[in-house]
Design a protein around this motif. Structure first.
Motif, PDB file in Angstrom:
ATOM      1  N   GLY A   1      -5.085   1.019  -4.208  1.00  0.00           N
ATOM      2  CA  GLY A   1      -4.219   1.547  -3.166  1.00  0.00           C
ATOM      3  C   GLY A   1      -2.812   0.983  -3.157  1.00  0.00           C
ATOM      4  O   GLY A   1      -1.926   1.528  -2.492  1.00  0.00           O
ATOM      5  N   ARG A   2      -2.567  -0.097  -3.875  1.00  0.00           N
ATOM      6  CA  ARG A   2      -1.239  -0.724  -3.919  1.00  0.00           C
ATOM      7  C   ARG A   2      -0.459  -0.194  -5.109  1.00  0.00           C
ATOM      8  O   ARG A   2      -0.986  -0.146  -6.228  1.00  0.00           O
ATOM      9  CB  ARG A   2      -1.356  -2.249  -4.021  1.00  0.00           C
TER      10      ARG A   2
ATOM     11  N   VAL B   1       0.877  12.197  -1.763  1.00  0.00           N
ATOM     12  CA  VAL B   1       1.457  11.672  -2.999  1.00  0.00           C
ATOM     13  C   VAL B   1       0.445  11.777  -4.138  1.00  0.00           C
ATOM     14  O   VAL B   1      -0.709  11.361  -3.997  1.00  0.00           O
ATOM     15  CB  VAL B   1       1.891  10.201  -2.838  1.00  0.00           C
ATOM     16  N   ILE B   2       0.884  12.328  -5.234  1.00  0.00           N
ATOM     17  CA  ILE B   2       0.052  12.373  -6.445  1.00  0.00           C
ATOM     18  C   ILE B   2       0.236  11.053  -7.177  1.00  0.00           C
ATOM     19  O   ILE B   2       1.358  10.675  -7.526  1.00  0.00           O
ATOM     20  CB  ILE B   2       0.454  13.551  -7.342  1.00  0.00           C
TER      21      ILE B   2
ATOM     22  N   THR C   1       0.847  -1.191   0.000  1.00  0.00           N
ATOM     23  CA  THR C   1       0.000   0.000   0.000  1.00  0.00           C
ATOM     24  C   THR C   1       0.885   1.246   0.000  1.00  0.00           C
ATOM     25  O   THR C   1       1.799   1.367   0.820  1.00  0.00           O
ATOM     26  CB  THR C   1      -0.910   0.025   1.237  1.00  0.00           C
ATOM     27  N   LEU C   2       0.625   2.173  -0.888  1.00  0.00           N
ATOM     28  CA  LEU C   2       1.456   3.373  -1.009  1.00  0.00           C
ATOM     29  C   LEU C   2       1.198   4.299   0.169  1.00  0.00           C
ATOM     30  O   LEU C   2       0.086   4.750   0.402  1.00  0.00           O
ATOM     31  CB  LEU C   2       1.135   4.085  -2.333  1.00  0.00           C
ATOM     32  N   ARG C   3       2.282   4.588   0.905  1.00  0.00           N
ATOM     33  CA  ARG C   3       2.169   5.450   2.085  1.00  0.00           C
ATOM     34  C   ARG C   3       2.782   6.828   1.863  1.00  0.00           C
ATOM     35  O   ARG C   3       2.337   7.817   2.446  1.00  0.00           O
ATOM     36  CB  ARG C   3       2.877   4.770   3.268  1.00  0.00           C
ATOM     37  N   GLY C   4       3.830   6.902   1.057  1.00  0.00           N
ATOM     38  CA  GLY C   4       4.498   8.170   0.843  1.00  0.00           C
ATOM     39  C   GLY C   4       5.624   8.031  -0.162  1.00  0.00           C
ATOM     40  O   GLY C   4       5.845   6.962  -0.734  1.00  0.00           O
ATOM     41  N   VAL C   5       6.341   9.136  -0.368  1.00  0.00           N
ATOM     42  CA  VAL C   5       7.440   9.150  -1.334  1.00  0.00           C
ATOM     43  C   VAL C   5       8.605   9.943  -0.761  1.00  0.00           C
ATOM     44  O   VAL C   5       8.413  10.930  -0.036  1.00  0.00           O
ATOM     45  CB  VAL C   5       6.972   9.756  -2.678  1.00  0.00           C
ATOM     46  N   VAL C   6       9.828   9.478  -1.067  1.00  0.00           N
ATOM     47  CA  VAL C   6      11.048  10.153  -0.618  1.00  0.00           C
ATOM     48  C   VAL C   6      11.923  10.410  -1.840  1.00  0.00           C
ATOM     49  O   VAL C   6      12.333   9.458  -2.512  1.00  0.00           O
ATOM     50  CB  VAL C   6      11.837   9.298   0.398  1.00  0.00           C
TER      51      VAL C   6
ATOM     52  N   SER D   1      -4.360   2.599 -12.156  1.00  0.00           N
ATOM     53  CA  SER D   1      -3.922   1.832 -13.330  1.00  0.00           C
ATOM     54  C   SER D   1      -4.997   1.782 -14.397  1.00  0.00           C
ATOM     55  O   SER D   1      -4.694   1.609 -15.582  1.00  0.00           O
ATOM     56  CB  SER D   1      -3.547   0.408 -12.904  1.00  0.00           C
ATOM     57  N   ARG D   2      -6.257   1.969 -14.009  1.00  0.00           N
ATOM     58  CA  ARG D   2      -7.373   1.909 -14.959  1.00  0.00           C
ATOM     59  C   ARG D   2      -7.738   3.281 -15.529  1.00  0.00           C
ATOM     60  O   ARG D   2      -8.618   3.384 -16.378  1.00  0.00           O
ATOM     61  CB  ARG D   2      -8.603   1.302 -14.285  1.00  0.00           C
TER      62      ARG D   2
END
Length: 445
Positions: free
Chosen positions: A233-234, A203-204, A176-181, A208-209
Motif C-alpha cells: 500500500g505504500r 489510482v492504477i 500510503t498512496l491515496r491519490g494522484v494529481v 513491486s513484486r
C-alpha cells in the motif's frame, strides 16, 4: 563502417578532441554505436567520457544495450563510473549495474556513499523480473493538505534533481498512496487549494513484486505517463512510460528463446561466447533427448504390428510431423496472447472450444490429403483407413493439449513459453504413435 571507426579514432586521438558529439549524431544505429564502444580501450574510453562529460556519457550509455554500457562504465574506473551513475535515472543505472561483476558493483555503491546510492540500492534490491526493478524511486509525493502553490514549488525543486513530475502522488501516513494529481491540474488550481481536494482516488498501480510484464501492460493499456509502484500500500517508486518498450523487447526475446528450446541469454547474441550458448542450450536438448527416447520405446512395443503390416511404417514421419506442427502453431499463438494479457486460465473453456473446433476443420482437411497420399502409395483400403483416422485423431489431440497446457502452466506460476516448439513436438510424437498403433490394432486385427 570502416570510415566511422576511423573517424572516431581520429577524434579521440586528436589533441583538440574533434567533434565527438557530431560522431554520436552520425552513428544513429545503436548496434553500430555499440560495436564502436566495444572496441575502445581504457584510454580512449576515458577520453571519450572526458569529452562528453558525465551527462553526455550517461546519454551515450543509455543509447546502447546494457551489456555494452556496462563495459563502457567498467573502463572508466570507479571515480569515472560514479560520476556517470549519479546523473543517470536510477532504473537505467540499475539495469547497467546488473550487467557488471558483483565485486565492482559493491565497490561502486560503497564509494558513492549511502545517500547517493540509496535510490540505486532500492531498485537493485528487487529481482530483475519484478516491477520494482524497473522503477525510479525519485518522484513527487505530497500530504493531502499541501496547498497547490507549495506543491508547485516542490515540483520545481524536485524536477531539478531529475525526479518524475508528470504526476504528483498524494500520500497519507507512512507514504500510503491515496491519490494522484496531474501537474497540469495543479497549475490551473488556486494556490491555496489543498491537493487532496483535486486528487483522483481511483489510482492504477502495480505491486513491486508483480511481474514486469504486467507493469508494462498496465502502462500501455491505460496510456499512463508513469505507473506508481506500491509495497503493501505504500508508494515506493514509479515506472516511466518509456520503460514499456524495453520491458516488452526483453520479454519478447525471452519468450522467443524459450520457445526455440533454449534458456534466455543475459547478454546480446554477438557478445555470447560458444561456451555461453552451450550452457543455455544443452540442458533443454538433454531433456528433449530423454523425452524423445520414449518414441523408440513405443516403436519397440508395437514391433509385432510393424512386422505384420510393413506399410504402417511408411506413414510414421508424416503423422508425428503433422501433430508436432499443429501443436507448435497453437502454442506460438496462445503464448503470445497470454503474454499481452488477452487470455488467462478463466478463458480456458473458450480457448479449448475455439482450438478444438479449428482442429476439427484442420483434421478433416489433413485426413483428405492423407487419403490421397495413401491411395498414391497403394497400401490398401484398410491401412488407408488407419492413416486417415489417425491423422484426424492426432490433430485433435495436439489441439487439445496445446490449448490447455500453456494456460495451466501460467496458473502454476511457470512461464508458458517453456511449452516450446521442440517440447510440444516431442510430446505429440510419442503419444501420436500410441494413437496410431492402437487404431491400427482396432482396424487391422
Amino acid at each position: 563502417m570502416q570510415h566511422v571507426r576511423t573517424s572516431l579514432r581520429i577524434r579521440l586521438d586528436s589533441p583538440h578532441g574533434g567533434s565527438v558529439e557530431g560522431w554520436l549524431h552520425d552513428v544513429t544505429d545503436p548496434r553500430e554505436r555499440a560495436e564502436e564502444l566495444a572496441r575502445l580501450d581504457t584510454d580512449r574510453a576515458a577520453r571519450l567520457s572526458a569529452l562528453l562529460g558525465p551527462h553526455g556519457t550517461a546519454r551515450l550509455a543509455d543509447s546502447v544495450d546494457r551489456h555494452t554500457a556496462a563495459g563502457l562504465l567498467g573502463q572508466l574506473g570507479i571515480a569515472g563510473g560514479i560520476e556517470v551513475l549519479k546523473v543517470m535515472r536510477p532504473d537505467r543505472a540499475a539495469g547497467i549495474l546488473r550487467e557488471m561483476p558483483v565485486p565492482l558493483v559493491v565497490e561502486l555503491l560503497a564509494r558513492m556513499g549511502r545517500g547517493s546510492s540509496a535510490a540505486l540500492r532500492s531498485v537493485l534490491s528487487w529481482p530483475a523480473d519484478n516491477a520494482g526493478a524497473h522503477m525510479t524511486p525519485e518522484f513527487v509525493s505530497l500530504p493531502v493538505d499541501t496547498p497547490a502553490g507549495e506543491a508547485i514549488d516542490q515540483v520545481r525543486s524536485s524536477a531539478a534533481s531529475g525526479a518524475a513530475t508528470t504526476y504528483l502522488f498524494v500520500t497519507g501516513e507512512d507514504r500510503t498512496l491515496r491519490g494522484v494529481v496531474p501537474f497540469r491540474a495543479l497549475v490551473l488550481s488556486p494556490s491555496e487549494r489543498p491537493v487532496g481536494d483535486q486528487m483522483v482516488t481511483d489510482v492504477i498501480s502495480v505491486s513491486s513484486r508483480e511481474d514486469r510484464e504486467e507493469a508494462a501492460r498496465l502502462l500501455n493499456d491505460h496510456g499512463l505517463a508513469a505507473l506508481p509502484v506500491v509495497d503493501e500500500g505504500r508508494i515506493i517508486g514509479v515506472i516511466p512510460a518509456d520503460s514499456v518498450a524495453d520491458i516488452a523487447e526483453e520479454e519478447a526475446t525471452e519468450d522467443a528463446e524459450r520457445q526455440g528450446g533454449s534458456a534466455p541469454l543475459e547478454v546480446p547474441y554477438l557478445h555470447a561466447s560458444p561456451w555461453t550458448l552451450w550452457k543455455k542450450r544443452i540442458l533443454w536438448l538433454l531433456v528433449l533427448f530423454v523425452a524423445s527416447a520414449y518414441t523408440g520405446t513405443v516403436l519397440n512395443h508395437f514391433e509385432a504390428e510393424l512386422e505384420a503390416v510393413i506399410a504402417l511404417a511408411f506413414f510414421i514421419p508424416l503423422l508425428i510431423g503433422t501433430g508436432g506442427n499443429t501443436g507448435t502453431q497453437i502454442t506460438t499463438t496462445l503464448v503470445r496472447a497470454i503474454a499481452i494479457g488477452e487470455v488467462g486460465l478463466r478463458d480456458i473453456g473458450h480457448v479449448v472450444r475455439k482450438e478444438v473446433s479449428t482442429g476439427a476443420l484442420v483434421a478433416l482437411t489433413m485426413a483428405a490429403v492423407a487419403m490421397v497420399r495413401a491411395w498414391a502409395l497403394g497400401v490398401g483400403p484398410q491401412v488407408a483407413l488407419v492413416v486417415v483416422l489417425t491423422i484426424a485423431a492426432i490433430v485433435l489431440w495436439a489441439a487439445l493439449v496445446s490449448a490447455i497446457l500453456p494456460l495451466v502452466l501460467q496458473r502454476l506460476g511457470v512461464d508458458p513459453a517453456v511449452v516450446s516448439s521442440p517440447f510440444i513436438a516431442t510430446l505429440v510424437d510419442g503419444t501420436g504413435l500410441i494413437i496410431y498403433f492402437e487404431i491400427a490394432k482396432l482396424v487391422l486385427w
